[in-house]
Design a protein around this motif. Structure first.
Motif, PDB file in Angstrom:
ATOM      1  N   MET A  10      21.966   8.529  -1.874  1.00  0.00           N
ATOM      2  CA  MET A  10      21.037   9.173  -2.774  1.00  0.00           C
ATOM      3  C   MET A  10      19.626   8.692  -2.414  1.00  0.00           C
ATOM      4  O   MET A  10      19.361   7.509  -2.294  1.00  0.00           O
ATOM      5  CB  MET A  10      21.391   8.800  -4.213  1.00  0.00           C
ATOM      6  N   ALA A  11      18.734   9.626  -2.242  1.00  0.00           N
ATOM      7  CA  ALA A  11      17.372   9.303  -1.825  1.00  0.00           C
ATOM      8  C   ALA A  11      16.536   8.845  -3.021  1.00  0.00           C
ATOM      9  O   ALA A  11      16.654   9.377  -4.116  1.00  0.00           O
ATOM     10  CB  ALA A  11      16.730  10.517  -1.181  1.00  0.00           C
ATOM     11  N   ILE A  12      15.706   7.854  -2.776  1.00  0.00           N
ATOM     12  CA  ILE A  12      14.794   7.359  -3.808  1.00  0.00           C
ATOM     13  C   ILE A  12      13.483   8.114  -3.646  1.00  0.00           C
ATOM     14  O   ILE A  12      12.965   8.248  -2.544  1.00  0.00           O
ATOM     15  CB  ILE A  12      14.564   5.847  -3.653  1.00  0.00           C
ATOM     16  N   GLY A  13      12.935   8.612  -4.737  1.00  0.00           N
ATOM     17  CA  GLY A  13      11.680   9.352  -4.683  1.00  0.00           C
ATOM     18  C   GLY A  13      10.509   8.456  -4.340  1.00  0.00           C
ATOM     19  O   GLY A  13      10.531   7.246  -4.581  1.00  0.00           O
ATOM     20  N   TRP A  14       9.481   9.066  -3.762  1.00  0.00           N
ATOM     21  CA  TRP A  14       8.291   8.304  -3.376  1.00  0.00           C
ATOM     22  C   TRP A  14       7.623   7.650  -4.565  1.00  0.00           C
ATOM     23  O   TRP A  14       7.147   6.523  -4.477  1.00  0.00           O
ATOM     24  CB  TRP A  14       7.283   9.220  -2.667  1.00  0.00           C
ATOM     25  N   MET A  15       7.581   8.349  -5.677  1.00  0.00           N
ATOM     26  CA  MET A  15       6.936   7.769  -6.862  1.00  0.00           C
ATOM     27  C   MET A  15       7.687   6.526  -7.329  1.00  0.00           C
ATOM     28  O   MET A  15       7.072   5.554  -7.739  1.00  0.00           O
ATOM     29  CB  MET A  15       6.861   8.805  -7.990  1.00  0.00           C
ATOM     30  N   THR A  16       9.003   6.560  -7.254  1.00  0.00           N
ATOM     31  CA  THR A  16       9.794   5.395  -7.639  1.00  0.00           C
ATOM     32  C   THR A  16       9.491   4.218  -6.714  1.00  0.00           C
ATOM     33  O   THR A  16       9.321   3.086  -7.166  1.00  0.00           O
ATOM     34  CB  THR A  16      11.299   5.727  -7.574  1.00  0.00           C
ATOM     35  N   VAL A  17       9.405   4.499  -5.419  1.00  0.00           N
ATOM     36  CA  VAL A  17       9.099   3.440  -4.452  1.00  0.00           C
ATOM     37  C   VAL A  17       7.708   2.876  -4.721  1.00  0.00           C
ATOM     38  O   VAL A  17       7.500   1.658  -4.712  1.00  0.00           O
ATOM     39  CB  VAL A  17       9.206   3.976  -3.008  1.00  0.00           C
ATOM     40  N   LEU A  18       6.737   3.750  -4.959  1.00  0.00           N
ATOM     41  CA  LEU A  18       5.370   3.295  -5.203  1.00  0.00           C
ATOM     42  C   LEU A  18       5.254   2.495  -6.497  1.00  0.00           C
ATOM     43  O   LEU A  18       4.442   1.585  -6.593  1.00  0.00           O
ATOM     44  CB  LEU A  18       4.410   4.479  -5.226  1.00  0.00           C
ATOM     45  N   LYS A  19       6.066   2.832  -7.477  1.00  0.00           N
ATOM     46  CA  LYS A  19       6.040   2.079  -8.734  1.00  0.00           C
ATOM     47  C   LYS A  19       6.639   0.683  -8.563  1.00  0.00           C
ATOM     48  O   LYS A  19       6.295  -0.229  -9.307  1.00  0.00           O
ATOM     49  CB  LYS A  19       6.805   2.838  -9.818  1.00  0.00           C
ATOM     50  N   LEU A  20       7.532   0.519  -7.593  1.00  0.00           N
ATOM     51  CA  LEU A  20       8.177  -0.772  -7.372  1.00  0.00           C
ATOM     52  C   LEU A  20       7.293  -1.749  -6.600  1.00  0.00           C
ATOM     53  O   LEU A  20       7.560  -2.946  -6.592  1.00  0.00           O
ATOM     54  CB  LEU A  20       9.495  -0.582  -6.620  1.00  0.00           C
ATOM     55  N   VAL A  21       6.248  -1.257  -5.963  1.00  0.00           N
ATOM     56  CA  VAL A  21       5.361  -2.122  -5.177  1.00  0.00           C
ATOM     57  C   VAL A  21       4.484  -2.933  -6.127  1.00  0.00           C
ATOM     58  O   VAL A  21       3.842  -2.374  -7.011  1.00  0.00           O
ATOM     59  CB  VAL A  21       4.482  -1.279  -4.228  1.00  0.00           C
ATOM     60  N   PRO A  22       4.434  -4.259  -5.954  1.00  0.00           N
ATOM     61  CA  PRO A  22       3.555  -5.087  -6.795  1.00  0.00           C
ATOM     62  C   PRO A  22       2.102  -4.968  -6.306  1.00  0.00           C
ATOM     63  O   PRO A  22       1.615  -5.791  -5.532  1.00  0.00           O
ATOM     64  CB  PRO A  22       4.114  -6.497  -6.606  1.00  0.00           C
ATOM     65  N   TRP A  23       1.403  -3.924  -6.764  1.00  0.00           N
ATOM     66  CA  TRP A  23       0.073  -3.614  -6.249  1.00  0.00           C
ATOM     67  C   TRP A  23      -0.934  -4.721  -6.518  1.00  0.00           C
ATOM     68  O   TRP A  23      -1.839  -4.937  -5.721  1.00  0.00           O
ATOM     69  CB  TRP A  23      -0.422  -2.279  -6.807  1.00  0.00           C
ATOM     70  N   ASP A  24      -0.788  -5.436  -7.617  1.00  0.00           N
ATOM     71  CA  ASP A  24      -1.708  -6.545  -7.883  1.00  0.00           C
ATOM     72  C   ASP A  24      -1.606  -7.603  -6.782  1.00  0.00           C
ATOM     73  O   ASP A  24      -2.619  -8.118  -6.304  1.00  0.00           O
ATOM     74  CB  ASP A  24      -1.411  -7.179  -9.246  1.00  0.00           C
ATOM     75  N   ASP A  25      -0.377  -7.911  -6.366  1.00  0.00           N
ATOM     76  CA  ASP A  25      -0.175  -8.892  -5.287  1.00  0.00           C
ATOM     77  C   ASP A  25      -0.701  -8.367  -3.960  1.00  0.00           C
ATOM     78  O   ASP A  25      -1.300  -9.111  -3.178  1.00  0.00           O
ATOM     79  CB  ASP A  25       1.308  -9.243  -5.149  1.00  0.00           C
ATOM     80  N   VAL A  26      -0.473  -7.084  -3.695  1.00  0.00           N
ATOM     81  CA  VAL A  26      -0.939  -6.480  -2.442  1.00  0.00           C
ATOM     82  C   VAL A  26      -2.463  -6.545  -2.369  1.00  0.00           C
ATOM     83  O   VAL A  26      -3.041  -6.934  -1.349  1.00  0.00           O
ATOM     84  CB  VAL A  26      -0.444  -5.023  -2.322  1.00  0.00           C
ATOM     85  N   ILE A  27      -3.121  -6.181  -3.467  1.00  0.00           N
ATOM     86  CA  ILE A  27      -4.587  -6.187  -3.503  1.00  0.00           C
ATOM     87  C   ILE A  27      -5.114  -7.618  -3.395  1.00  0.00           C
ATOM     88  O   ILE A  27      -6.073  -7.887  -2.674  1.00  0.00           O
ATOM     89  CB  ILE A  27      -5.092  -5.499  -4.784  1.00  0.00           C
ATOM     90  N   ALA A  28      -4.464  -8.549  -4.074  1.00  0.00           N
ATOM     91  CA  ALA A  28      -4.923  -9.934  -4.044  1.00  0.00           C
ATOM     92  C   ALA A  28      -4.749 -10.564  -2.662  1.00  0.00           C
ATOM     93  O   ALA A  28      -5.558 -11.402  -2.251  1.00  0.00           O
ATOM     94  CB  ALA A  28      -4.174 -10.762  -5.085  1.00  0.00           C
ATOM     95  N   ASN A  29      -3.705 -10.182  -1.926  1.00  0.00           N
ATOM     96  CA  ASN A  29      -3.418 -10.803  -0.634  1.00  0.00           C
ATOM     97  C   ASN A  29      -4.023 -10.073   0.554  1.00  0.00           C
ATOM     98  O   ASN A  29      -3.909 -10.558   1.687  1.00  0.00           O
ATOM     99  CB  ASN A  29      -1.903 -10.930  -0.436  1.00  0.00           C
ATOM    100  N   ALA A  30      -4.661  -8.931   0.341  1.00  0.00           N
ATOM    101  CA  ALA A  30      -5.240  -8.174   1.459  1.00  0.00           C
ATOM    102  C   ALA A  30      -6.247  -8.994   2.265  1.00  0.00           C
ATOM    103  O   ALA A  30      -6.192  -8.987   3.497  1.00  0.00           O
ATOM    104  CB  ALA A  30      -5.867  -6.886   0.946  1.00  0.00           C
ATOM    105  N   PRO A  31      -7.165  -9.733   1.635  1.00  0.00           N
ATOM    106  CA  PRO A  31      -8.095 -10.535   2.444  1.00  0.00           C
ATOM    107  C   PRO A  31      -7.391 -11.607   3.273  1.00  0.00           C
ATOM    108  O   PRO A  31      -7.803 -11.897   4.396  1.00  0.00           O
ATOM    109  CB  PRO A  31      -9.022 -11.173   1.406  1.00  0.00           C
ATOM    110  N   LYS A  32      -6.307 -12.183   2.751  1.00  0.00           N
ATOM    111  CA  LYS A  32      -5.560 -13.189   3.496  1.00  0.00           C
ATOM    112  C   LYS A  32      -4.904 -12.572   4.731  1.00  0.00           C
ATOM    113  O   LYS A  32      -4.860 -13.192   5.798  1.00  0.00           O
ATOM    114  CB  LYS A  32      -4.491 -13.825   2.611  1.00  0.00           C
ATOM    115  N   VAL A  33      -4.395 -11.349   4.581  1.00  0.00           N
ATOM    116  CA  VAL A  33      -3.763 -10.662   5.708  1.00  0.00           C
ATOM    117  C   VAL A  33      -4.791 -10.387   6.797  1.00  0.00           C
ATOM    118  O   VAL A  33      -4.540 -10.608   7.986  1.00  0.00           O
ATOM    119  CB  VAL A  33      -3.093  -9.352   5.238  1.00  0.00           C
TER     120      VAL A  33
END
Length: 131
Positions: A1-24
């Motif tokens: 069963m395929a997971i929808g894109w919106m479901t995948v995007l909701k599962l991403v911890p965007w606060d962590d991604v945004i906070a760690n972007a400068p470190k990357v």
């Protein structure tokens, strides 16, 4: 069963991604600087065969000259690939930082837009109930 894109995007911890972007980005830059500074290994030219080398018995566990040259060429090729890969990683990290910045900008803009829509909706409800 395929997971929808919106479901995948909701599962991403965007606060962590945004906070760690400068470190990357910083890590990718450090990697690129390290790789760019390291010299490319150059296979050494064949030394003139001396009588001592010719007289020495060939040990089966020692690599031959052609094998050593092949290994040196392989190391050189791998070093070039590593440099290209680190340049790609740096470019992707910069693009990631730009993308995260744009996402943050869109998030702020969407918050203002939601506030304006809420104010307009409240004004419309007020006018409908009053009149």
């Amino acid at each position: 069963m395929a997971i929808g894109w919106m479901t995948v995007l909701k599962l991403v911890p965007w606060d962590d991604v945004i906070a760690n972007a400068p470190k990357v980005v910083e890590g990718a830059r450090k990697l690129w600087k390290t790789v760019a500074r390291s010299p490319v290994p150059v296979p050494s030219p064949e030394p003139a065969s001396s009588p001592e080398v010719a007289a020495a018995p060939a040990a089966p566990e020692l690599a031959t000259r052609s094998e050593l040259q092949a290994l040196a060429a392989t190391v050189s090729t791998l070093h070039e690939q590593m440099a290209e890969s680190s340049a790609l990683i740096e470019a992707l990290a910069d693009q990631n930082a730009q993308l995260i910045g744009q996402i943050e900008s869109n998030r702020v803009w969407l918050g203002w837009l939601m506030a304006v829509v809420a104010a307009l909706a409240a004004g419309l409800v007020y006018l409908l109930l009053r009149g």
